[in-house]
Scaffold this motif. Structure first.
Motif, mmCIF file in Angstrom:
data_model
loop_
_atom_site.group_PDB
_atom_site.id
_atom_site.type_symbol
_atom_site.label_atom_id
_atom_site.label_comp_id
_atom_site.label_asym_id
_atom_site.label_seq_id
_atom_site.Cartn_x
_atom_site.Cartn_y
_atom_site.Cartn_z
ATOM 1 N N VAL A 2 1.279 -1.508 0.004
ATOM 2 C CA VAL A 2 -0.044 0.167 -0.023
ATOM 3 C C VAL A 2 1.066 1.037 -0.165
ATOM 4 O O VAL A 2 1.671 1.620 0.898
ATOM 5 C CB VAL A 2 -1.064 -0.230 1.266
ATOM 6 N N GLN A 4 1.840 4.939 0.985
ATOM 7 C CA GLN A 4 1.884 5.924 2.068
ATOM 8 C C GLN A 4 1.296 7.445 1.006
ATOM 9 O O GLN A 4 2.099 8.207 0.712
ATOM 10 C CB GLN A 4 2.871 6.460 2.197
ATOM 11 N N ASP A 299 -10.872 3.065 -0.828
ATOM 12 C CA ASP A 299 -11.053 2.967 0.890
ATOM 13 C C ASP A 299 -10.011 4.501 1.243
ATOM 14 O O ASP A 299 -10.764 5.397 1.988
ATOM 15 C CB ASP A 299 -11.153 1.959 1.494
ATOM 16 N N GLN A 300 -9.249 4.318 1.166
ATOM 17 C CA GLN A 300 -8.275 5.318 1.874
ATOM 18 C C GLN A 300 -7.739 6.544 0.683
ATOM 19 O O GLN A 300 -8.108 7.555 1.758
ATOM 20 C CB GLN A 300 -6.592 4.904 1.667
ATOM 21 N N LYS A 303 -11.114 7.860 2.103
ATOM 22 C CA LYS A 303 -11.135 8.691 3.471
ATOM 23 C C LYS A 303 -10.524 10.287 3.861
ATOM 24 O O LYS A 303 -10.335 10.931 4.032
ATOM 25 C CB LYS A 303 -10.423 7.679 4.829
ATOM 26 N N HIS A 304 -9.297 10.197 3.032
ATOM 27 C CA HIS A 304 -8.082 10.831 2.977
ATOM 28 C C HIS A 304 -8.389 12.172 2.334
ATOM 29 O O HIS A 304 -9.173 13.441 3.203
ATOM 30 C CB HIS A 304 -6.806 10.822 1.955
#
Length: 412
Positions: A2, A4, A299-300, A303-304
């Motif tokens: 994943v 960053q 999903d990340q 959310k971010h």
């Protein structure tokens, strides 16, 4: 592995530059997104090593090009959970995808007196094709209204969609108001009345997980360039039964099965719709973009972006004389934020922000009926993506405050 998000800007060399002697803050992502090195390198690799036409040749380069092209189609199918890659048609973008539906399915099924239902917040690409189809067929074009906060009025939706309705076509996410429309609920209402549901996914697919089977949309359209991919490549998803019944819109090479002097037959799905040499490199680049997005995780990303909205929207709302369009509640607002500063034309505001290195869009955003509905000629619009951060949000706020001060007093 994943990726960053805190170190991800390094993958986008274009962001590491100065504009008007200020570090660039790119906030025009609703118009087009920047491309990571991985996507540009995928394009380079195809042209340097595998450039050939697809589906036609048996030589090595042609086979490699075809393999990569069809692999990209499978990546798209998996990305939106289409179920089968035959349900994925490659187009030039959302605009062409929606035009194909109107020109093929719409032309074959809409008759005088039938209803087509859209909303006041639609992009011209999801308005003009239906408008013109209604004019040609003497059908009735109807609009779902909005609530005071800019969300779709679902009570009105239930009134507008009737047994005469044949097509409902709505943006999943507004490119101006930043609202997420309840496409799954709308699809259910449409199907109860025997209508089909078309989703404009141009502003949703890049920003959140999408499952077209769960949404139960009949068609879904989106563009590659708004999700890190190249310009000129887009996608139309359609349910198998509808695509099989639809006639092709364009004719020529690639899409034929057999051609005789006076009649022809077509290939099976999806190729019967893809006449001529396709945008091979564009599809491969889109596949690389999907790989990149998948490494981060949708999903990340969602959310971010919500974290950024939670951070910046209250700061913008606190600026006197700055009008925000769409919901004031950050939880109901995506990273698309349209605004106007009292007494200042949005083009002048966007120019002032550009002088501070902050790139935003100004204009009607291809949504003139919505501008009329809001009683404004145009707005400025900041649109965030996962490579933006709170520092970028602060730069936007500071630039608006500087512009306000300058145009009020002539100094910064």
């Amino acid at each position: 592995m994943v990726k960053q998000l805190k170190t991800i800007k390094a993958d986008f060399p274009i962001l590491d530059q100065k504009v008007n002697d200020e570090q660039l803050v790119y906030l025009d992502n609703a118009a087009t997104t920047q491309k990571p090195k991985a996507v540009v390198e995928a394009l380079d690799h195809y042209y340097y090593h595998d450039n050939a036409n697809v589906h036609r040749g048996v030589h090595t380069l042609a086979e490699r090009a075809t393999e990569q092209f069809e692999a990209a189609r499978q990546k798209v199918a998996d990305f939106i959970n289409a179920g089968d890659k035959k349900n994925i048609l490659f187009t030039r973008g959302t605009t062409q995808s929606l035009n194909w539906i109107a020109a093929s399915y719409g032309e074959a099924t809409i008759h005088e007196g039938d209803e087509i239902v859209i909303s006041y917040m639609e992009h011209h690409s999801n308005l003009v094709p239906w408008q013109q189809l209604a004019l040609r067929k003497k059908a009735v074009l109807k609009y779902i209204g909005m609530n005071e906060d800019g969300t779709l009025d679902m009570a009105d939706a239930k009134k507008q969609i009737t047994d005469k309705t044949k097509i409902v076509s709505i943006a999943h996410v507004s490119n101006v108001l930043g609202v997420v429309n309840p496409i799954k609920q709308l699809a259910s209402i449409a199907h109860q009345h025997g209508a089909i549901m078309v989703g404009d996914g141009a502003q949703s697919v890049p920003h959140m997980p999408i499952d077209v089977q769960d949404l139960d949309v009949d068609f879904y359209a989106f563009s590659g360039h708004k999700m890190l991919g190249p310009t000129g490549i887009g996608v139309l998803y359609g349910k198998t039964s509808l695509l099989e019944a639809m006639p092709p819109i364009e004719f020529g090479g690639e899409m034929i099965d057999f051609v005789d002097l006076y009649e022809s037959s077509w290939k099976e799905l999806p190729w019967k719709f893809e006449a001529g040499t396709p945008d091979i490199s564009g599809a491969i680049g889109l596949g690389a973009a999907i790989d990149y997005l998948s490494e981060i995780g949708m999903d990340q990303i969602e959310k971010h972006e919500q974290d950024i909205v939670n951070y910046v929207l209250p700061k913008l709302l606190a600026i006197d004389d700055l009008e925000i369009y769409g919901p004031k509640d950050p939880s109901k607002h995506t990273g698309v934020i349209a605004f106007n500063l009292k007494g200042l034309h949005p083009h002048d505001l966007a120019t002032a922000l550009d002088m501070e290195g902050v790139a935003v869009r100004a204009g009607h955003h291809c949504a003139q009926p919505l501008m009329k509905y809001l009683n404004v000629p145009a707005t400025a619009r900041a649109s965030f993506y996962f490579y933006n951060d709170s520092n970028d949000a602060d730069r936007l706020v500071d630039a608006i405050l500087a512009a306000k001060e300058f145009f009020k007093h002539g100094t910064v």
